[in-house]
Each structure stands twice: as structure tokens, then as C-alpha cells.
Design a protein around this motif. Structure first.
Motif, short mmCIF file in Angstrom:
data_model
loop_
_atom_site.label_atom_id
_atom_site.label_comp_id
_atom_site.label_asym_id
_atom_site.label_seq_id
_atom_site.Cartn_x
_atom_site.Cartn_y
_atom_site.Cartn_z
N THR A 280 0.70 -1.09 0.10
CA THR A 280 0.04 -0.17 -0.27
C THR A 280 0.67 1.39 0.09
O THR A 280 0.36 2.01 -0.53
N GLN A 281 1.95 1.06 0.76
CA GLN A 281 2.97 2.79 0.86
C GLN A 281 3.76 2.74 -1.04
O GLN A 281 3.29 3.81 -1.21
N ARG A 282 3.92 1.64 -1.32
CA ARG A 282 4.50 1.89 -2.37
C ARG A 282 3.94 1.96 -3.56
O ARG A 282 3.90 2.98 -4.47
N LEU A 283 2.13 1.78 -3.50
CA LEU A 283 1.56 2.27 -4.41
C LEU A 283 0.34 4.08 -3.77
O LEU A 283 -0.02 4.06 -5.15
N ALA A 284 1.41 4.14 -2.96
CA ALA A 284 -0.26 4.68 -2.72
C ALA A 284 0.41 6.26 -3.80
O ALA A 284 -0.74 6.68 -3.60
N ARG A 285 1.00 6.31 -4.42
CA ARG A 285 1.54 8.01 -5.19
C ARG A 285 0.74 7.50 -6.19
O ARG A 285 0.94 8.60 -7.88
N VAL A 286 0.01 6.05 -6.70
CA VAL A 286 -0.46 5.81 -8.50
C VAL A 286 -2.03 6.28 -8.03
O VAL A 286 -2.51 5.93 -7.45
N ALA A 287 -1.93 8.04 -8.53
CA ALA A 287 -3.23 8.44 -7.94
C ALA A 287 -4.41 7.47 -9.15
O ALA A 287 -5.18 7.93 -8.69
N GLU A 288 -4.21 6.98 -10.23
CA GLU A 288 -5.54 5.72 -10.88
C GLU A 288 -5.89 4.59 -9.87
O GLU A 288 -6.98 4.74 -10.43
N LEU A 289 -4.87 4.79 -8.61
CA LEU A 289 -5.45 3.05 -8.02
C LEU A 289 -5.98 3.31 -6.76
O LEU A 289 -5.47 3.63 -5.71
N ARG A 388 2.38 0.21 -11.44
CA ARG A 388 2.86 1.79 -11.70
C ARG A 388 2.74 2.02 -12.99
O ARG A 388 2.36 2.91 -13.83
N ARG A 389 3.71 1.37 -14.17
CA ARG A 389 4.03 1.19 -15.33
C ARG A 389 2.53 1.03 -16.03
O ARG A 389 2.87 1.55 -16.82
N ALA A 390 2.42 -0.46 -15.71
CA ALA A 390 1.04 -0.60 -16.55
C ALA A 390 -0.17 -0.07 -16.38
O ALA A 390 -1.00 0.17 -16.83
N THR A 391 -0.81 0.89 -14.71
CA THR A 391 -1.52 1.64 -15.13
C THR A 391 -1.09 2.83 -15.83
O THR A 391 -1.99 3.67 -16.40
N GLU A 392 0.18 3.91 -15.52
CA GLU A 392 0.69 4.23 -17.01
C GLU A 392 0.09 4.49 -18.31
O GLU A 392 -0.25 5.13 -18.96
N HIS A 393 0.45 3.23 -18.63
CA HIS A 393 0.44 2.62 -19.87
C HIS A 393 -1.44 2.47 -20.17
O HIS A 393 -1.59 2.65 -21.23
N VAL A 394 -2.09 2.65 -18.78
CA VAL A 394 -4.00 2.39 -19.57
C VAL A 394 -3.87 3.43 -19.46
O VAL A 394 -5.03 4.05 -20.18
N ALA A 395 -3.68 4.73 -18.56
CA ALA A 395 -4.04 5.95 -18.46
C ALA A 395 -3.54 6.65 -19.66
O ALA A 395 -4.86 7.24 -20.36
N ARG A 396 -2.67 6.34 -20.48
CA ARG A 396 -2.33 7.00 -21.65
C ARG A 396 -3.19 6.55 -22.75
O ARG A 396 -3.83 7.65 -23.26
N ALA A 397 -3.54 5.37 -22.74
CA ALA A 397 -4.18 4.43 -23.50
C ALA A 397 -6.15 5.43 -23.11
O ALA A 397 -6.34 5.64 -24.23
N HIS A 398 -6.07 5.68 -22.57
CA HIS A 398 -7.94 5.84 -21.85
C HIS A 398 -7.38 8.14 -21.92
O HIS A 398 -8.63 8.26 -22.11
N GLY A 399 -6.20 8.22 -22.16
CA GLY A 399 -6.03 9.85 -22.16
C GLY A 399 -6.60 9.93 -20.63
O GLY A 399 -7.77 11.79 -21.10
#
Length: 402
Positions: A280-289, A388-399
Motif C-alpha cells: 500500500t505504501q509503495r503504491l500510494a502515489r499511483v493516483a489512478e488506483l 505503476r508502469r501498467a497503470t501509466e500505460h492504461v492511463a495514456r491509452a484512456h487519456g
């Protein structure tokens, strides 16, 4: 309608980390020693494998650990729940309320024992059964409220017990509060009591993926109701001399291993909680999740580490994230759990006309990447980086961002 969760992730053949652990805890030399001891003593034809003494010791230890008067072993958690429901002698039209987001087992048990399954919405934070929607679902035909401590997050049972007292069945009295603690063994409820001590009956599973396991299968029911405990013991052993029953007994070897696993349960749960909090601490800055709630004092055992994608990603976006994790990073994940009537034909047929929109929407945003307390720090760092990386990938795809 959300995508069938069985279709994701599609690439599983070469996963570095599986969609879910095959074993929830782990065994030590103590478990192996217990098995060797049972094998040696049972190899004598005069002794054999009769489990009564060993299972009795395990039951007494489990009852003491949960603070209950009775603990009754079974060969699985599923059969244990079926027999608890069988005790109620459900008649056509008798209703059992349960959360729509669930493993299919509890819902099939209700249907199999003759009850009418009534589905209610989950709490939006914990995904445990929502007490407000449960009150909406209550009728004069309600015989039981079946509450699941979903994915290790212990539900507060006190409002449900109060609710049951306020809405008695005209013949049978207050609906029975039955608790599915298959994923919360060793936890504490918000009242501070051990899981298993509240409610009419609590059912535990020791299946392979659970927090403690007895050779891959096994179950337990805890209760303070002497009559229920006596009846369960009869049901699992062919009904005595004058009632229906069957053979659902736990083996001696399972009970011997269970005693060791029970003694180590706090250790295994503590390791799991620590690993989940670090994730949870490691992923805290992944805003989309949206991350699981962080509770202490064993109120959340993190059977799964639940992640929720943004509402705009529900369904297709969630599926895309799971597939990117699998295909590009070798990280398995699972939807734990989908709405049961969307994924199981019999449950859908038996709940025709029932819909839980909140449950459908939350389940369409849910994924649970693989988590196990024995993952190495390197594994955990790699998995979190992949998320983190996969979430960034999907965020770019969704814009979009959260």
C-alpha cells in the motif's frame, strides 16, 4: 454489462507470478513432524486412522483461540456451511440475505439447502455486506443473514445482530446471523473480539489458498449454541441412529497439521499484513488506483490486496490493466470476487429479477494482483513497479487520470 472476469488476464502461460498463490500460508518442519507422528501411530492395524481424539484436540484448541464454546471440524468449509444451513430446515420461500460480491460457494450453499437467495449491495469501502441495503432486503420471510468477511476485512457484526433482533421471523424468531470467515481466520472484528466469537455460527475454511490450511481442504464451525454444535456433529457422521447424515469428517492427519498451523497463524497473518501495508505504501502515489483500507489490530488480514481502477475504466479498462500486467510484466491478478449472478448460471437463474448496480460497478473496477507473505523483497518491488508502469500505460491509452 461488465466483461466476464474469466476472460482476464488472457496471457497466463508464462506468468512469473501466478494469478493467485496456490497456498496461502506455508509449512515448516513442525507440520512435517506432526504428519510423520500421525503416520507412525496410524500404521498399526490396532490404531488405524480413526480421527476422534486428534480432531477433538484441534476443535478444543480452535474454540479456545476464538473464544467460543464449540468448534466442530468438517472436511471442507463448503460442507460446513451447507450443514449449518441444513440445521435451519429451510422451506420454499425462506430467504437468506447475502452480499452480491462474493465467492459462489456461499450462494450455492443457500440454493442447495432449499433457501431463496436474496442479494444485497456491498459497502463501497470494504465490500462487506452493507447494513443499510440489508435492512431494505429484510422481509417477514428472512431466516438468515449471511455475512462474509470479504478478502480478510473483518465486518462489524453488531449492526446486523441488532437488525436481526428488530426484524424477527413470525415463526422462527430473529434471523440467524451466519458468518463466512473463510478468508479471515485469526482476525478481530471492530468490536475487538476474535473472528468466530460473534454471530450464531461462523464458518472457516482451511482450503489450500486460505490463511491456514490442513492439507488443502478442511473446515470448522464455531458457535455458542450447544444444540447446533450437537446437530452438526451428528450430521457429519451419518446422523447417528435415527437422523439423516453423511460422512464429512476431517482426517487425523489434517487435524494434526491444523494444530500446528493454528499455533503459527498469528505469525503467518502478521507477515501477510506487513507485506500488504508495504505494498500500500509503495503504491500510494499511483493516483489512478484506489487502495485497500489500512486497519490494524488484525481487523484486515489482506487475503487479497484489492485495487480499484477509476470508474471511467470499469470493465474494459480494468481488463486492459490485468492483461498488460500479465503480458508485459508477468504479473498475475484475479478478480476476487465478481458479482455471483453475472458469472454463475445457476445463481443467475435463481436470482432472476435481482440486480445490485453498486456491486456490478465495484466488481468491474476490481483487480487483485498476486500477494503472498513469502514473496521476496525483490519480487515485491518488481510487482509494485509493474503495477505503476501498467497503470501509466492504461492511463495514456484512456487519456485520463483519476
Amino acid at each position: 454489462m461488465p466483461t466476464n472476469p474469466a476472460t482476464v488476464p488472457r496471457a497466463v502461460a508464462h506468468l512469473r507470478w501466478p494469478v493467485e498463490p496456490a497456498q496461502g500460508g506455508w509449512y515448516t518442519e513442525a507440520e512435517h513432524k506432526a504428519v510423520r507422528r500421525v503416520l507412525a501411530e496410524s500404521d498399526d492395524w490396532r490404531t488405524g486412522w480413526k480421527p476422534a481424539t486428534t480432531t477433538g484436540v484441534f476443535e478444543d484448541a480452535f474454540a479456545a483461540s476464538t473464544g467460543t464454546a464449540h468448534a466442530v471440524t468438517f472436511n471442507s468449509g463448503g460442507t460446513a456451511l451447507e450443514m449449518v444451513l441444513r440445521y435451519l430446515q429451510l422451506m420454499p420461500g425462506d430467504e437468506v440475505i447475502s452480499c452480491a460480491i462474493n465467492f459462489v460457494g456461499p450462494h450455492l450453499a443457500v440454493i442447495g439447502q432449499g433457501g431463496s437467495l436474496v442479494l444485497a449491495e456491498p459497502d463501497p469501502l470494504t465490500l462487506n455486506l452493507d447494513v443499510v441495503d440489508t435492512e431494505r432486503a429484510l422481509t417477514a420471510r428472512t431466516r438468515a443473514i449471511l455475512i462474509t468477511h470479504w478478502n480478510g476485512a473483518a465486518a462489524d457484526l453488531r449492526p446486523f445482530l441488532t437488525l436481526a433482533e428488530r426484524h424477527p421471523h413470525p415463526v422462527h424468531g430473529p434471523p440467524r446471523v451466519i458468518v463466512d470467515a473463510a478468508r479471515c481466520c485469526g482476525g478481530r472484528t471492530p468490536s475487538g473480539r476474535m473472528v468466530g466469537a460473534e454471530g450464531w455460527a461462523t464458518v472457516f475454511s482451511f482450503e489450500s489458498k486460505k490463511l491456514m490450511t490442513t492439507f488443502g481442504q478442511g473446515g470448522m464451525v464455531t458457535t455458542d449454541d450447544q444444540t447446533l454444535a450437537d446437530r452438526l456433529r451428528t450430521l457429519r457422521t451419518y446422523g447417528g441412529r435415527d437422523q439423516w447424515g453423511t460422512n464429512q469428517m476431517m482426517t487425523k492427519a489434517q487435524a494434526a497439521v491444523g494444530l500446528v498451523q493454528l499455533a503459527r497463524l498469528d505469525e503467518m497473518n502478521a507477515a501477510r499484513i506487513d507485506r500488504a501495508h508495504r505494498r500500500t505504501q509503495r503504491l500510494a502515489r499511483v493516483a489512478e488506483l484506489a487502495l485497500p483500507p489500512t486497519w490494524h489490530d488484525r481487523q484486515h488480514l489482506y487475503y487479497r490486496h484489492n485495487l480499484f481502477v477509476p470508474a471511467s475504466w470499469a470493465g474494459d479498462g480494468r481488463d486492459k490493466l490485468m492483461n498488460v500486467l500479465a503480458e508485459q510484466y508477468g504479473v498475475g491478478s484475479v478478480v476476487s470476487d465478481p458479482v455471483t449472478y453475472l458469472g454463475h448460471r445457476l445463481i443467475r437463474h435463481r436470482t432472476t429479477g435481482q440486480r445490485c448496480p453498486r456491486a456490478e460497478h465495484l466488481a468491474a473496477r476490481l483487480l487483485c494482483p498476486c500477494l503472498h507473505p513469502r514473496m521476496t523483497p525483490g519480487d515485491e518491488a518488481a510487482i509494485c513497479d509493474a503495477i505503476r508502469r501498467a497503470t501509466e500505460h492504461v492511463a495514456r491509452a484512456h487519456g485520463t487520470t483519476a
